[in-house]
Design a protein around this motif. Structure first.
Motif, PDB file in Angstrom:
ATOM      1  N   GLY A 122      81.492  29.746  57.829  1.00  0.00           N
ATOM      2  CA  GLY A 122      80.808  28.995  58.875  1.00  0.00           C
ATOM      3  C   GLY A 122      81.384  29.291  60.250  1.00  0.00           C
ATOM      4  N   ALA A 123      82.722  29.422  60.329  1.00  0.00           N
ATOM      5  CA  ALA A 123      83.377  29.735  61.599  1.00  0.00           C
ATOM      6  C   ALA A 123      82.967  31.117  62.096  1.00  0.00           C
ATOM      7  N   TYR A 124      82.844  32.069  61.168  1.00  0.00           N
ATOM      8  CA  TYR A 124      82.434  33.420  61.523  1.00  0.00           C
ATOM      9  C   TYR A 124      81.028  33.417  62.115  1.00  0.00           C
ATOM     10  N   LEU A 125      80.103  32.725  61.446  1.00  0.00           N
ATOM     11  CA  LEU A 125      78.726  32.684  61.929  1.00  0.00           C
ATOM     12  C   LEU A 125      78.628  31.949  63.271  1.00  0.00           C
ATOM     13  N   LYS A 126      79.454  30.919  63.453  1.00  0.00           N
ATOM     14  CA  LYS A 126      79.462  30.202  64.725  1.00  0.00           C
ATOM     15  C   LYS A 126      79.972  31.093  65.847  1.00  0.00           C
ATOM     16  N   ARG A 127      81.007  31.887  65.550  1.00  0.00           N
ATOM     17  CA  ARG A 127      81.538  32.804  66.562  1.00  0.00           C
ATOM     18  C   ARG A 127      80.499  33.861  66.934  1.00  0.00           C
ATOM     19  N   ASN A 128      79.737  34.317  65.936  1.00  0.00           N
ATOM     20  CA  ASN A 128      78.678  35.281  66.223  1.00  0.00           C
ATOM     21  C   ASN A 128      77.642  34.680  67.164  1.00  0.00           C
ATOM     22  N   GLN A 129      77.313  33.413  66.939  1.00  0.00           N
ATOM     23  CA  GLN A 129      76.349  32.743  67.814  1.00  0.00           C
ATOM     24  C   GLN A 129      76.897  32.623  69.230  1.00  0.00           C
ATOM     25  N   GLU A 130      78.186  32.308  69.348  1.00  0.00           N
ATOM     26  CA  GLU A 130      78.808  32.196  70.674  1.00  0.00           C
ATOM     27  C   GLU A 130      78.721  33.533  71.417  1.00  0.00           C
ATOM     28  N   LYS A 131      78.951  34.629  70.696  1.00  0.00           N
ATOM     29  CA  LYS A 131      78.850  35.949  71.331  1.00  0.00           C
ATOM     30  C   LYS A 131      77.444  36.193  71.850  1.00  0.00           C
ATOM     31  N   TYR A 132      76.471  35.843  71.033  1.00  0.00           N
ATOM     32  CA  TYR A 132      75.082  36.042  71.444  1.00  0.00           C
ATOM     33  C   TYR A 132      74.748  35.167  72.650  1.00  0.00           C
ATOM     34  N   ASP A 133      75.093  33.905  72.571  1.00  0.00           N
ATOM     35  CA  ASP A 133      74.766  32.975  73.652  1.00  0.00           C
ATOM     36  C   ASP A 133      75.440  33.383  74.965  1.00  0.00           C
ATOM     37  N   LEU A 134      76.657  33.924  74.871  1.00  0.00           N
ATOM     38  CA  LEU A 134      77.390  34.322  76.072  1.00  0.00           C
ATOM     39  C   LEU A 134      76.843  35.584  76.706  1.00  0.00           C
ATOM     40  N   THR A 135      76.304  36.478  75.907  1.00  0.00           N
ATOM     41  CA  THR A 135      75.995  37.817  76.422  1.00  0.00           C
ATOM     42  C   THR A 135      74.521  38.196  76.439  1.00  0.00           C
ATOM     43  N   ALA A 136      73.655  37.466  75.743  1.00  0.00           N
ATOM     44  CA  ALA A 136      72.249  37.894  75.636  1.00  0.00           C
ATOM     45  C   ALA A 136      71.589  38.043  76.995  1.00  0.00           C
ATOM     46  N   SER A 137      71.819  37.085  77.891  1.00  0.00           N
ATOM     47  CA  SER A 137      71.153  37.153  79.197  1.00  0.00           C
ATOM     48  C   SER A 137      71.673  38.315  80.028  1.00  0.00           C
ATOM     49  N   LEU A 138      72.915  38.750  79.759  1.00  0.00           N
ATOM     50  CA  LEU A 138      73.489  39.864  80.514  1.00  0.00           C
ATOM     51  C   LEU A 138      73.138  41.203  79.891  1.00  0.00           C
ATOM     52  N   PHE A 139      73.441  41.364  78.599  1.00  0.00           N
ATOM     53  CA  PHE A 139      73.316  42.669  77.951  1.00  0.00           C
ATOM     54  C   PHE A 139      71.897  42.985  77.477  1.00  0.00           C
ATOM     55  N   LEU A 140      71.068  41.972  77.281  1.00  0.00           N
ATOM     56  CA  LEU A 140      69.761  42.217  76.683  1.00  0.00           C
ATOM     57  C   LEU A 140      68.584  41.952  77.614  1.00  0.00           C
ATOM     58  N   GLU A 141      68.700  40.959  78.460  1.00  0.00           N
ATOM     59  CA  GLU A 141      67.526  40.489  79.188  1.00  0.00           C
ATOM     60  C   GLU A 141      67.453  40.936  80.644  1.00  0.00           C
ATOM     61  N   LYS A 142      68.537  41.532  81.153  1.00  0.00           N
ATOM     62  CA  LYS A 142      68.565  41.962  82.553  1.00  0.00           C
ATOM     63  C   LYS A 142      69.079  43.393  82.637  1.00  0.00           C
ATOM     64  N   SER A 143      68.811  44.012  83.759  1.00  0.00           N
ATOM     65  CA  SER A 143      69.362  45.343  83.999  1.00  0.00           C
ATOM     66  C   SER A 143      70.862  45.234  84.221  1.00  0.00           C
ATOM     67  N   LEU A 144      71.634  46.057  83.506  1.00  0.00           N
ATOM     68  CA  LEU A 144      73.084  46.088  83.713  1.00  0.00           C
ATOM     69  C   LEU A 144      73.448  46.874  84.967  1.00  0.00           C
ATOM     70  N   HIS A 145      72.438  47.445  85.608  1.00  0.00           N
ATOM     71  CA  HIS A 145      72.705  48.397  86.681  1.00  0.00           C
ATOM     72  C   HIS A 145      72.248  47.877  88.042  1.00  0.00           C
ATOM     73  N   LYS A 146      72.049  46.555  88.123  1.00  0.00           N
ATOM     74  CA  LYS A 146      71.730  45.899  89.376  1.00  0.00           C
ATOM     75  C   LYS A 146      72.829  44.894  89.713  1.00  0.00           C
ATOM     76  N   ARG A 147      73.268  44.901  90.953  1.00  0.00           N
ATOM     77  CA  ARG A 147      74.399  44.070  91.369  1.00  0.00           C
ATOM     78  C   ARG A 147      74.155  42.586  91.130  1.00  0.00           C
ATOM     79  N   ASN A 148      72.930  42.120  91.373  1.00  0.00           N
ATOM     80  CA  ASN A 148      72.681  40.680  91.255  1.00  0.00           C
ATOM     81  C   ASN A 148      72.812  40.170  89.820  1.00  0.00           C
TER      82      ASN A 148
END
Length: 494
Positions: A122-148
């Motif tokens: 359960g702790a492993y799956l929760k940590r996976n969710q935390e990784k997704y929640d922390l990074t999805a908007s940065l790594f998946l939903e926006k351009s990594l190559h724009k300053r804003n």
């Protein structure tokens, strides 16, 4: 009305066309093949239907969002249902595990099967969710190559919690830290292959991939995976998007630092916006050959490819489901063969996808349609005739051992795709399924951006650019492009 040209009618190109058309652009899609969908294609052989490309459907909301753009009900075009079992797993010592989509049930049954602490799972799956929640908007939903992108609260929050992301250790080491049982480690290592990488090289942040599958679910679209691309193609045609099929793009025209159109083997088209849904490597090498090449990006290690046998099977196997994995007993060595030796191991991990489990009409009564895949290196001019012949023997032998069957007597139809034919059909450089591999922690930042820094009005979508390969990420790449392109109504200000 300003014009937009899309080169390639893969899933990313279809999505980009729909989004740009909705923004007011007169949109034309140029496609070298006589069909739309790219890798999401299908064939029928003697009563069996096979999806040729991707076989896993997750995050259907990214597809239905394209119908929402036009205030349409997606179910009028395609339907899907959620699977209760995500995958059946098999090992040669007789261990079998059926992974349930309901998380509490998965934890209970996995802890029993693999003798692991359920709280640890359960702790492993929760940590996976935390990784997704922390990074999805940065790594998946926006351009990594724009300053804003880096000035948002979500990005600052992710940076402040870098320690939770496991970017400095491999996925394998991350999984070993949580679990004692090597089979459970292997089960979670497999998710590295979802982006064509090695679990022994790709960073531990990739453990957020199983979160996507386990939290959001896996689905089956009625009519098979091919129905996804065809439903979008039908929508695009209804909305007035023009398709130039059997027409090969030869050159992207650049004038005074701007993309202004495309030449094909049949005609020349002008446009205010050009989007390449082709693999970024042939885009530069073939369509932008007179422009400065982004050598660092183009020299990146390629992702894995695949060797796929499409077999009509003249009996049913009740122990198998839609998705099935028969694991190698030499997992680390298998990946060494793939990425270092550029060859195939004698004991490959075998994936079997059977859509007739969900769609009975995909095979004759009492039969099944098997999509049998092993990971393969990209095409580096290996002796593929020899490799394919050896692989076929090894795959059948493994299935025979694990399922206790003599499979050869039940194979009635056979079709085959290898890295060479994948490259020929889809334009993917060396037959790579996901563009560049993610075998280092900087891979996400090294992917080509969704726009050109050197050429104005030139954009890129699809699996070879940010954010990556697979249906959801290709659809997100198109969304990022559409957000970067100005609305047609304010084009004169661009």
């Amino acid at each position: 009305m300003p014009k937009a040209l899309i080169v390639g009618a893969g899933i990313g190109g279809l999505a980009a066309a729909l989004r740009l058309s909705r923004k007011g652009y007169q949109t034309t899609v140029i496609e070298a093949n006589d069909y739309a969908g790219g890798k999401l294609h299908a064939i029928e052989l003697k009563g069996y239907r096979f999806d040729l490309g991707p076989s896993l459907f997750t995050m259907p909301d990214y597809v239905t969002a394209l119908f929402d753009l036009y205030d349409l009900e997606a179910t009028s075009y395609f339907q899907y249902h959620r699977k209760e079992t995500t995958c059946n797993y098999f090992w040669e010592d007789g261990t079998r595990f059926s992974a349930k989509s309901e998380q509490d049930l998965f934890i209970k049954e996995a802890s029993d099967t693999f003798d692991e602490n359920p709280e640890r799972l359960g702790a492993y799956l929760k940590r996976n969710q935390e990784k997704y929640d922390l990074t999805a908007s940065l790594f998946l939903e926006k351009s990594l190559h724009k300053r804003n992108t880096y000035l948002t609260k979500d990005t600052i929050k992710a940076i402040l919690q870098l320690g939770k992301l496991d970017i400095n250790t491999s996925l394998h080491k991350t999984n070993e830290h949580f679990f004692r049982n090597p089979k459970l480690v292997q089960l979670f290592n497999r998710y590295a292959t979802y982006n064509g990488s090695s679990p022994y090289q790709t960073p531990g942040i990739m453990s957020m991939i199983p979160h996507v599958e386990m939290h959001f679910g896996t689905f089956f679209p009625k009519g098979g995976m091919h129905r996804i691309s065809q439903s979008l193609f039908e929508l695009a045609q209804q909305k007035g998007i023009t398709f130039k099929m059997n027409e090969k793009a030869l050159d992207i025209h650049v004038e005074k630092g701007k993309a202004i159109g495309v030449s094909t083997n049949k005609s020349t088209y002008d446009a205010e916006i050009v989007v390449s849904n082709m693999d970024v490597y042939p885009t530069y090498k073939n369509l932008l050959k007179d422009q400065k090449q982004p050598q660092k990006v183009l020299k990146q290690e390629r992702s894995s490819s695949a060797l796929i046998f499409y077999w009509g099977i003249s009996r049913e196997f009740p122990e198998l489901d839609l998705h099935n994995i028969l694991y190698s007993d030499h997992y680390e060595e298998e990946f060494d063969f793939l990425f270092r030796r550029k060859s195939l191991h004698h004991d490959p991990t075998v994936y079997i996808n059977i859509t007739s489990k969900e769609e009975k009409s995909d095979a004759p009564k009492g039969h099944e349609n098997w999509f049998v895949m092993i990971n393969a290196p990209c095409n580096y001019d290996q002796d593929w005739a020899q490799l394919k012949a050896q692989a076929r023997k090894h795959i059948i032998a493994k299935i025979n051992r694990v399922l206790g069957v003599d499979l050869s007597q039940f194979i009635t139809v056979e079709h085959l795709l290898d890295p060479v034919s994948i490259e020929q059909a889809t334009g993917s450089y060396r037959g790579a399924l996901y563009g560049a591999a993610s075998n280092n922690k900087f891979a996400a930042f090294l992917r080509h951006p969704n726009f050109s820094r050197k050429i104005k009005n030139l954009y890129f979508c699809g699996g070879s650019v940010h954010p990556g390969g697979g249906i959801p990420l290709c659809l997100l790449s198109a969304k990022i492009v559409a957000e970067l392109v100005p609305k047609a109504g304010v084009w004169s200000k661009n």
